[in-house]
Structures are given as structure tokens and as C-alpha cells.
Design an enzyme around this catalytic site. Structure first.
Site, PDB file in Angstrom:
ATOM      1  N   GLU A 156     -49.870  89.090 -81.172  1.00  0.00           N
ATOM      2  CA  GLU A 156     -49.771  87.703 -81.660  1.00  0.00           C
ATOM      3  C   GLU A 156     -48.300  87.296 -81.766  1.00  0.00           C
ATOM      4  O   GLU A 156     -47.435  88.164 -81.927  1.00  0.00           O
ATOM      5  CB  GLU A 156     -50.364  87.609 -83.083  1.00  0.00           C
ATOM      6  CG  GLU A 156     -51.792  88.090 -83.170  1.00  0.00           C
ATOM      7  CD  GLU A 156     -52.248  88.294 -84.621  1.00  0.00           C
ATOM      8  OE1 GLU A 156     -51.448  88.030 -85.543  1.00  0.00           O
ATOM      9  OE2 GLU A 156     -53.387  88.721 -84.801  1.00  0.00           O
ATOM     10  N   LYS A 158     -45.062  86.206 -83.680  1.00  0.00           N
ATOM     11  CA  LYS A 158     -44.624  86.414 -85.065  1.00  0.00           C
ATOM     12  C   LYS A 158     -43.995  85.112 -85.541  1.00  0.00           C
ATOM     13  O   LYS A 158     -42.909  84.741 -85.092  1.00  0.00           O
ATOM     14  CB  LYS A 158     -43.630  87.567 -85.135  1.00  0.00           C
ATOM     15  CG  LYS A 158     -43.221  87.913 -86.540  1.00  0.00           C
ATOM     16  CD  LYS A 158     -42.388  89.172 -86.548  1.00  0.00           C
ATOM     17  CE  LYS A 158     -42.017  89.596 -87.941  1.00  0.00           C
ATOM     18  NZ  LYS A 158     -41.307  88.596 -88.722  1.00  0.00           N
ATOM     19  N   ASP A 160     -42.043  82.581 -87.792  1.00  0.00           N
ATOM     20  CA  ASP A 160     -40.883  82.804 -88.654  1.00  0.00           C
ATOM     21  C   ASP A 160     -40.909  81.824 -89.824  1.00  0.00           C
ATOM     22  O   ASP A 160     -40.287  80.772 -89.801  1.00  0.00           O
ATOM     23  CB  ASP A 160     -39.603  82.633 -87.835  1.00  0.00           C
ATOM     24  CG  ASP A 160     -38.423  83.252 -88.540  1.00  0.00           C
ATOM     25  OD1 ASP A 160     -38.615  83.842 -89.619  1.00  0.00           O
ATOM     26  OD2 ASP A 160     -37.299  83.149 -88.016  1.00  0.00           O
ATOM     27  N   TYR A 275     -53.560  84.800 -90.109  1.00  0.00           N
ATOM     28  CA  TYR A 275     -53.731  85.920 -89.187  1.00  0.00           C
ATOM     29  C   TYR A 275     -54.392  87.143 -89.824  1.00  0.00           C
ATOM     30  O   TYR A 275     -54.482  88.182 -89.206  1.00  0.00           O
ATOM     31  CB  TYR A 275     -52.387  86.340 -88.578  1.00  0.00           C
ATOM     32  CG  TYR A 275     -51.240  86.387 -89.575  1.00  0.00           C
ATOM     33  CD1 TYR A 275     -51.214  87.311 -90.588  1.00  0.00           C
ATOM     34  CD2 TYR A 275     -50.189  85.480 -89.467  1.00  0.00           C
ATOM     35  CE1 TYR A 275     -50.168  87.348 -91.496  1.00  0.00           C
ATOM     36  CE2 TYR A 275     -49.138  85.495 -90.373  1.00  0.00           C
ATOM     37  CZ  TYR A 275     -49.131  86.440 -91.383  1.00  0.00           C
ATOM     38  OH  TYR A 275     -48.101  86.464 -92.274  1.00  0.00           O
ATOM     39  N   LYS A 365     -39.309  92.663 -82.701  1.00  0.00           N
ATOM     40  CA  LYS A 365     -38.409  91.529 -82.919  1.00  0.00           C
ATOM     41  C   LYS A 365     -37.568  91.271 -81.673  1.00  0.00           C
ATOM     42  O   LYS A 365     -36.956  92.198 -81.135  1.00  0.00           O
ATOM     43  CB  LYS A 365     -37.485  91.820 -84.096  1.00  0.00           C
ATOM     44  CG  LYS A 365     -38.236  92.033 -85.408  1.00  0.00           C
ATOM     45  CD  LYS A 365     -38.222  90.833 -86.308  1.00  0.00           C
ATOM     46  CE  LYS A 365     -36.957  90.751 -87.076  1.00  0.00           C
ATOM     47  NZ  LYS A 365     -36.965  89.757 -88.113  1.00  0.00           N
ATOM     48  N   CYS A 459      -6.597  69.471 -99.635  1.00  0.00           N
ATOM     49  CA  CYS A 459      -7.601  68.839 -98.778  1.00  0.00           C
ATOM     50  C   CYS A 459      -6.988  68.490 -97.415  1.00  0.00           C
ATOM     51  O   CYS A 459      -5.906  67.903 -97.361  1.00  0.00           O
ATOM     52  CB  CYS A 459      -8.119  67.581 -99.468  1.00  0.00           C
ATOM     53  SG  CYS A 459      -9.149  66.564 -98.407  1.00  0.00           S
ATOM     54  N   CYS A 462      -6.726  64.384 -97.395  1.00  0.00           N
ATOM     55  CA  CYS A 462      -5.844  63.607 -98.285  1.00  0.00           C
ATOM     56  C   CYS A 462      -4.760  64.465 -98.935  1.00  0.00           C
ATOM     57  O   CYS A 462      -3.951  63.950 -99.706  1.00  0.00           O
ATOM     58  CB  CYS A 462      -6.663  62.911 -99.363  1.00  0.00           C
ATOM     59  SG  CYS A 462      -7.362  64.057-100.554  1.00  0.00           S
ATOM     60  N   CYS A 477     -12.878  68.567-102.882  1.00  0.00           N
ATOM     61  CA  CYS A 477     -11.754  67.646-102.999  1.00  0.00           C
ATOM     62  C   CYS A 477     -12.190  66.636-104.057  1.00  0.00           C
ATOM     63  O   CYS A 477     -13.239  66.006-103.917  1.00  0.00           O
ATOM     64  CB  CYS A 477     -11.519  66.947-101.656  1.00  0.00           C
ATOM     65  SG  CYS A 477     -10.514  65.468-101.817  1.00  0.00           S
ATOM     66  N   CYS A 482     -10.144  59.891-101.135  1.00  0.00           N
ATOM     67  CA  CYS A 482      -9.858  60.695 -99.949  1.00  0.00           C
ATOM     68  C   CYS A 482     -10.479  60.019 -98.720  1.00  0.00           C
ATOM     69  O   CYS A 482     -11.682  59.720 -98.716  1.00  0.00           O
ATOM     70  CB  CYS A 482     -10.450  62.089-100.152  1.00  0.00           C
ATOM     71  SG  CYS A 482     -10.545  63.058 -98.652  1.00  0.00           S
TER      72      CYS A 482
HETATM   73  S1  IVH Z   1     -49.467  90.605 -90.059  1.00  0.00           S
HETATM   74  C1  IVH Z   1     -50.648  93.766 -92.844  1.00  0.00           C
HETATM   75  N1  IVH Z   1     -49.134  88.771 -88.197  1.00  0.00           N
HETATM   76  O1  IVH Z   1     -44.006  88.727 -90.576  1.00  0.00           O
HETATM   77  C2  IVH Z   1     -50.016  92.895 -91.864  1.00  0.00           C
HETATM   78  N2  IVH Z   1     -47.505  88.954 -89.911  1.00  0.00           N
HETATM   79  O2  IVH Z   1     -41.973  90.772 -90.968  1.00  0.00           O
HETATM   80  C3  IVH Z   1     -49.266  91.811 -92.457  1.00  0.00           C
HETATM   81  N3  IVH Z   1     -45.717  87.292 -89.782  1.00  0.00           N
HETATM   82  O3  IVH Z   1     -44.986  89.700 -93.799  1.00  0.00           O
HETATM   83  C4  IVH Z   1     -48.628  90.870 -91.561  1.00  0.00           C
HETATM   84  N4  IVH Z   1     -46.456  86.257 -87.976  1.00  0.00           N
HETATM   85  O4  IVH Z   1     -45.040  87.158 -93.200  1.00  0.00           O
HETATM   86  C5  IVH Z   1     -48.641  89.344 -89.308  1.00  0.00           C
HETATM   87  N5  IVH Z   1     -48.978  87.147 -86.537  1.00  0.00           N
HETATM   88  C6  IVH Z   1     -48.499  87.711 -87.641  1.00  0.00           C
HETATM   89  C7  IVH Z   1     -47.313  87.262 -88.247  1.00  0.00           C
HETATM   90  C8  IVH Z   1     -46.849  87.917 -89.387  1.00  0.00           C
HETATM   91  C9  IVH Z   1     -45.512  86.283 -88.918  1.00  0.00           C
HETATM   92  C10 IVH Z   1     -44.823  87.627 -90.906  1.00  0.00           C
HETATM   93  C11 IVH Z   1     -45.529  88.005 -92.188  1.00  0.00           C
HETATM   94  C12 IVH Z   1     -45.078  89.411 -92.448  1.00  0.00           C
HETATM   95  C13 IVH Z   1     -43.753  89.435 -91.766  1.00  0.00           C
HETATM   96  C14 IVH Z   1     -43.253  90.823 -91.476  1.00  0.00           C
END
Ligand code: IVH
Length: 726
Positions: A156, A158, A160, A275, A365, A459, A462, A477, A482
Site C-alpha cells: 500500500e 504510505k 504521510d 488501512y 521509505k 535589521c 532598517c 525587528c 522599518c
Molecule cells: S500500517 C500495525 N499502513 O506510517 C501497522 N501505516 O511509519 C500499523 N502509515 O504509524 C500501520 N500509511 O501512521 C500502515 N498504508 C499504511 C500506512 C501507514 C501511512 C503510517 C502510520 C504508521 C506509520 C509508520
């Protein structure tokens, strides 16, 4: 080999270089890259190792504090992970020197002000990996432990953002909670409801109580985040208003959840994606395999992750992770990696969890793109309130398809802490893929003539002496006159968030300020044709017309345009509703006593009210308002000035329970647009309690105070303009 009292620092993982020390000289083997890229290396005595561990711990703690408590990290996740790994490696190598634990989830200091909630099931984090090799060894480890081949994984994106746990009882949303320390998180239900369109009721739940297939209690786990377009929209408005932009959508999402005023949260559109699962009663209704879990979430009408991939075996796993890497450029949400999860629930159970992460899942990552370039200068930008922001001027360098020439340096303390010097070769990263930031210094390229950076004492605009205190990172400042501050203030006043003078942009303001024609907003209304730069006849005409037109702009625009600290658009509208005009406003806040009387009438937080009073206690600000009126400024403060009927003028509302059609944010916005106020608590002064599904204690409070209770349909009726004669 190293002598007994000397040791090698750990391998610096991110640089992926191996160093071999022979005696006091060292020979090193570099896997590609140049010598200049090498991380620092030295042979250290034990005392220095101790110092290094202490320094790394302090650094990690510092970033934990910024990340978890202030939601304002200044380094990328990759840089943070690198620090943590370095520390773990040192500690692993010298357990005797490692007395303090460096691990654990960020634990919030509980102020007791926010309600907290204990998760039914612990919220775990994920172990991270950065290379194909690490991913393949993850698969190998699982295969070895389970004695199986060709395992099925779900891959999946990830997201952010911030982890969120949402509880549904009998299919109805009752609570949204942050991860906190994994055991206990902050209850952020109000702000989540104000800022998202999260389903309040699971699809398939009966209107009254439970239904087949709907758990009595269900915790769903996901991520709350800000879409990139929404982030850009908010930052654009901030830039226009002369406020510093937010550095990352994650920080902004975190800040939004911690807002004490839900109307601020409502102004930012957050999204949630699910998720996984936490507690579930009965447990039989919780799907076992990851794929089925996602399917079930979707069937309940909950948003789930984009394009999950189901794959078998390590090769397909790696291919899927790379595919996410390619696709993510087109995702509308911020991503920093891919998450791989073993699909089968039974196998997940067999693998188990460590103290904070499952052994059956891994985050891959994508390392942020990074470039190395020379820091040519540090310039200081002066904001409209006088705060100075340092910016790194760089030798142009290509990064993520663009040429970077400037990068964020955050503040004075960060420059000092990281010892960034003009003339250094620095690493530039797209922090969270958004704004380039300087993430570190390549010390090995520092030359003798490169001196420590000394933050200026005066500054740059000014030359007046700057206010610097060791307790505050912000340097200011204090000179209200200014020229840089004057420019920024005028830009804000004339922007579309202020009185909206079309054509009066930063360049023209710059010219008008440098010729001394304009010093205050009032001076804009004194401008004549000949005050404009020569040869710009048409522009001058157009701008003069726009200035004249702005004399009748809505009152809240003038108030907002003044740039009173802590008074945003919502606050400006609240002030405008209570005052007849600019002079009345200036009089009202003239002294503490009248201001206090006003404070009772105006729907503004205490800090903002104090800022308003401080602002008007300055004679020059009083004079500005009087000047504006004398110059013919007649703000429009009719009830319809905001574009909405003021049907609910002065009425106080409280919401309880989940509404069916409107989100809380929408209801709040509609009430406010009609002149009403939405408050968190029922009091004697409350006019209406709007009762939704699952409303609780507030019903009894409202009954005790004799407050009128209405449902959503009745609210809609109140909002409908009455026909004449009715
Ligand atoms: S699973 C037990 N799936 O990434 C598993 N986490 O760095 C728990 N996150 O704490 C997380 N996308 O906040 C999972 N598709 C995804 C995610 C995801 C983002 C975040 C989540 C987790 C953090 C870890």
C-alpha cells in the site's frame, strides 16, 4: 587496529560507506560517489564516545520534542531515522555506556487540558527499510520463521500524515483519537469532525442501533492527512497575508488537530484514509486477512488506501514497491514510502510484534532526493510583524526536476545548532517533497576560511537593533516603521484577504514605499496620479480606481487587513459583527475597561482579544483608523456584507451528536455565515442545542438551563430566509 582506548564510530548507514581503520591512519573503500561525499570519520577515545552518545541522544530528544510536542519538525524523516540508527548502533556497540533508553514512541507531556483516550488495542508503528536488500531480508526472515515459500503480501502507499484511530459504536462514529504513545492518545473528535467529511455512520448500520454485520464496537486505524492541493491553497493564502508558510502538510495536519477553536480546524480540509483495525466486538466481525480487511472497510463506506497491490514472493514484492514509487508522483496526497504487509492474519499472528512494531509489516521509505551544493549567503526576510526568517542562498542545483536556488533555514537556533556556515557545502532535501530545506553540512568539504555564522544584530532593512533573546528562537525587528515591515503590512492590507486592491502588488508597493509616498494604509487613500512611477499611466489609473473602490470594502476586510496578531478572517468577521465602524472599533479597544466590556460581546479567544487591545492601545494605530475615516473610507457593514443573510445574528448554538446530512464543520460554517456563533459548551446564554444522533451529556445540561433543543431539519429551517411578511 584501534588501540584499546580508541574506538571507531559506527557505520553511517545512509551514506552506505564502509570505513576500515588501520592504526591512526585510515583507508576507505567507497562504493561509488566522490571523496567529498564522505561522512566525517575519526578515531575517538572512549570519553568522546560517551560525549557522542550524549549528543546524539540530546539531538534525538530535541527532534522528538519538535515532532511530537510542537508538531514542527525541522529535519526530514530520513535524516531523523539516520540519527536514530546512528545512536542505536553506538549504543549497541557500547552497552556499558548506554544507560538511557533511546527508543519508544514519542510520549506527549499530558497537560491535562485535552481529553485522552486509552486505545482498546495498542497502536503500533512500523519498522523501516531503505533498500531492496532490506526488503528482501524481511521476506526471507518471515519465510524462515514460518517455513513457507512464496508468501502473499499487500503493498500500500504510505500516507504521510498522522495515525488516527476512529471508534464506531453500533456503526456510529463516537471518537477519533491520535496515536499518542501507542497506548493513550488525544481525543481529537471535534477537530476531526470539523475538518473532514468522515462518515458518521457505517454503511449498513440501522438508523436506530446495531445491525447485522456491524460490530458493537469497532476501532478503525488509518491516517489523517492534508492533500497537496489543499496544502498549496493554505500556504498561498499565508504568503499573501505575509505569514510564513507551513513547511509540511503533516505539520499542518498535526497543528489542525490540536486547535482549540474548531472553526480554525473547519477552515482546513483534512482527509482520512483507513488501512487497518484495532479493537472489535465481537472479534468475529473483524476480517482476518489484510485484503479482506480493506474490502470490508470499503463496504462500510470508509475511505481506504489507493490501489493496494496483492503480490506473491520477493520479486513481485520489490516490483510492487517500485511501482508505488513511480505512481506516487501523481498521488494527490503526500507519501513517503510504501507499506508491505503479510496478507494472512494467521501468519501475522505467528510472526507477532516487537515492543512497537509488527514483525509482519514493513515500511519501505523512499529516501528524499538530496543534492549537495554551496551555501553562498544567508539572507534575512523581515515579516510584517518584524520576525526575521533566514533563507539559504545556494549555488543553483538540480533537485527533483527543478533548479533549487534558495532553501529554508528555519531560525537562528537551528543555524547555530547545526553549525551551518556561509561557504559550506550543504545537503539540500525536498523535505516531505515540498519545500527544499538544508538538511545538513558536509563537514569534510569545509575549508579553513569558512567562519561560524554570526546572526546579525541589526535589521537588514532598517538597521535598527534586533530583539534577540536566548529563550526565543524568533528574532525580531521592533521598529514599526522599518521599510520591510511597512511593505509586508501594505501587501497584506491590499491583498485579497484584506481590502482587495487589484493591481497593487509587491513591486508597486515597493516603489511607493521607497519613494516615501506611502508609509501607512491611510497613505494609499492619499495617492494621486503623479505619485506613481513615471511611464505607468494606465496602471496608475487602474490602481487608483481600485483604491477608491476599496473605500467601501466590507468592514471585516479592513479589520483583517490591519494585521492584528492572532486576528484571522474569522476573528475579523466576529469583530466586524459587533462594531458599527472603524472609529467605533478604535474607541472600543481604547482602554482595558471598554475592551473588557467588548470582550463579553465578541466571539474571540482571550489571547486574540488581548492582542486587539494591545494593538489599539498604540496611538499610531488609533490615528490610522481615524485617518482612514477622514479620507473617506466607509466600510460596508450591512448585515449582508459577508454575502449571507444575518438570520441568526447574535444567536448562540451548541452541537451534540452526529448530524445526518451536514458535517459539524458545515453546520458551524452555515451558522457563522448567518451571523450566529457556535460554542463548545452549553451555558445559560446558549439559544439552541442542535441534537444529532448519539448526543449525550449536553442534552441534560440544555434541559437544566431551559435551552431550546432542535434537530438538523429545524436548523435548516432557521437558516432558510423567511418570505416577506412572515
Ligand atoms: S500500517 C500495525 N499502513 O506510517 C501497522 N501505516 O511509519 C500499523 N502509515 O504509524 C500501520 N500509511 O501512521 C500502515 N498504508 C499504511 C500506512 C501507514 C501511512 C503510517 C502510520 C504508521 C506509520 C509508520
Amino acid at each position: 587496529m584501534a588501540t584499546p582506548d580508541t574506538v571507531l564510530p559506527p557505520r553511517l548507514i545512509w551514506a552506505r560507506r564502509w570505513f576500515f581503520v588501520i592504526g591512526f591512519s585510515f583507508l576507505w573503500v567507497v562504493e561509488g560517489g566522490s571523496v567529498n561525499d564522505a561522512a566525517e570519520i575519526a578515531v575517538l577515545p572512549l570519553a568522546e564516545v560517551r560525549e557522542r552518545i550524549a549528543a546524539l541522544r540530546a539531538e534525538v530528544a530535541h527532534h522528538d520534542e519538535l515532532y511530537f510536542k510542537r508538531a514542527a519538525p525541522v529535519i526530514s524523516d530520513a535524516a531523523y531515522d539516520q540519527l536514530k540508527r546512528e545512536l542505536t548502533e553506538w549504543e549497541g556497540r557500547y552497552p556499558a555506556l548506554s544507560t538511557a533508553p533511546s527508543d519508544g514512541l514519542g510520549v506527549d507531556d499530558r497537560t491535562g487540558l485535552r481529553p485522552v483516550y486509552r486505545h482498546r488495542e495498542r497502536m503500533l508503528s512500523l519498522d523501516k527499510s531503505y533498500s531492496e536488500l532490506e526488503l528482501r531480508s524481511f521476506d526471507e526472515r518471515i519465510r524462515r520463521q514460518l517455513g513457507r515459500q512464496n508468501l502473499t503480501y499487500v503493498v500500500e502507499p504510505k500516507y504521510d500524515g498522522l495515525a488516527l484511530s476512529v471508534t464506531y459504536k453500533n456503526g456510529r462514529l463516537v471518537r477519533a483519537v491520535t496515536r499518542g504513545d501507542g497506548e493513550v492518545g488525544d481525543d481529537v473528535t471535534t477537530n476531526v469532525l470539523a475538518s473532514t467529511t468522515l462518515p458518521k455512520i457505517l454503511r449498513g448500520a440501522a438508523p436506530t442501533g446495531s445491525a447485522q454485520g456491524i460490530p458493537a464496537v469497532l476501532e478503525v486505524r488509518g491516517e489523517i492527512y492534508l492533500e497537496l492541493a489543499e496544502f498549496a491553497r493554505i500556504n498561498q493564502a499565508r504568503r499573501k497575508a505575509g505569514e510564513p508558510p507551513f513547511s509540511h502538510p503533516r505539520n499542518l495536519a498535526a497543528g489542525t488537530l490540536q486547535q482549540s477553536d474548531p472553526s480554525t480546524a473547519a477552515a482546513r480540509k483534512l482527509k482520512v484514509v483507513f488501512y487497518g483495525y484495532g479493537g472489535c466486538e465481537p472479534l468475529s466481525l473483524r476480517p482476518v486477512a489484510q485484503q479482506n480487511g480493506l474490502r470490508q472497510l470499503r463496504a462500510w463506506g470508509l475511505p481506504t488506501v489507493e490501489n493496494p497491490r496483492v503480490v506473491q514472493g520477493a520479486d513481485a514484492l520489490w516490483a510492487a514497491v517500485q511501482a508505488v514509487g513511480r505512481e506516487r508522483e501523481n498521488y494527490p496526497f503526500p507519501t513517503d514510502g510504501a507499506v508491505v504487509k503479510l496478507d494472512e492474519g494467521l501468519l501475522q499472528k505467528q510472526m507477532g510484534v516487537t515492543h512497537q512494531a509488527p514483525r509482519w509489516a514493513l515500511a519501505y521509505k523512499f529516501t528524499p532526493e538530496r543534492a549537495q551544493t554551496k551555501l553562498l549567503a544567508i539572507t534575512l526576510q523581515v515579516g510584517r510583524t518584524g520576525v526575521l526568517t533566514p533563507v539559504g542562498e545556494l549555488q543553483p542545483v538540480p533537485l527533483s526536476g527543478a533548479t533549487v536556488t534558495r532553501a529554508s533555514l528555519y531560525n537562528r537556533d537551528e543555524i547555530a545548532r547545526r553549525d551551518i556556515r556561509v561557504g559550506d557545502y550543504v545537503y539540500v532535501e525536498k523535505a516531505g517533497e515540498i519545500i527544499p530545506a538544508i538538511s545538513g553540512v558536509n563537514r569534510s568539504r569545509r575549508t579553513a576560511g569558512v567562519l561560524a555564522y554570526v546572526f546579525p544584530v541589526s535589521c537588514p532593512s532598517c538597521q535598527s537593533r534586533l530583539q534577540q533573546s536566548p529563550e526565543q528562537a524568533a528574532v525580531r525587528c521592533l521598529n514599526r516603521h522599518c521599510p520591510a515591515q511597512v511593505r509586508r503590512r501594505l501587501e497584506h492590507f491590499s491583498s485579497s484577504a484584506g481590502v482587495n486592491i487589484a493591481g497593487l502588488g509587491p513591486a508597486l508597493i515597493d516603489q511607493l514605499v521607497s519613494t516615501g509616498r506611502v508609509k501607512t494604509a491611510a497613505d494609499l487613500y492619499r495617492l494621486r496620479r503623479e505619485d506613481f512611477p513615471a511611464g505607468n499611466g494606465k496602471t496608475a489609473e487602474r490602481v487608483l480606481r481600485a483604491i477608491a473602490q476599496s473605500k467601501q470594502a466590507e468592514l471585516w476586510r479592513f479589520i483583517h487587513g490591519l494585521g492584528i496578531p492572532g486576528v484571522g478572517e474569522v476573528g475579523a468577521r466576529a469583530l466586524a459583527r459587533q462594531s458599527g465602524g472603524l472609529v467605533e472599533l478604535a474607541r472600543a479597544f481604547h482602554d482595558a475597561e471598554t475592551a473588557a466590556a467588548w470582550g463579553k460581546k465578541v466571539d474571540l479567544g482571550e489571547a486574540s482579544l488581548q492582542a486587539v487591545q494591545e494593538y489599539f492601545s498604540e496611538p499610531s494605530h488609533q490615528a490610522l483608523l481615524v485617518d482612514l475615516v477622514a479620507l473617506g473610507v466607509r466600510p460596508n457593514n450591512s448585515p449582508k456584507a459577508g454575502g449571507a443573510d444575518q438570520l441568526l445574528q447574535g444567536k448562540r448554538f451548541v452541537l451534540t451528536g452526529a448530524l445526518q446530512r451536514l458535517t459539524r464543520a458545515q453546520a458551524t460554517a452555515l451558522i457563522m455565515a448567518a451571523g450566529g456563533a457556535v460554542e463548545a459548551k452549553v451555558s445559560r446564554r446558549t439559544n439552541y442545542l442542535i441534537v444529532g444522533e448519539g448526543g449525550g451529556a449536553k442534552l441534560a445540561e440544555a434541559a437544566a438551563f431551559g435551552v431550546t433543543m432542535i434537530d438538523e431539519a429545524q436548523l435548516q429551517q432557521l437558516l432558510r430566509p423567511r418570505a416577506a411578511g412572515q
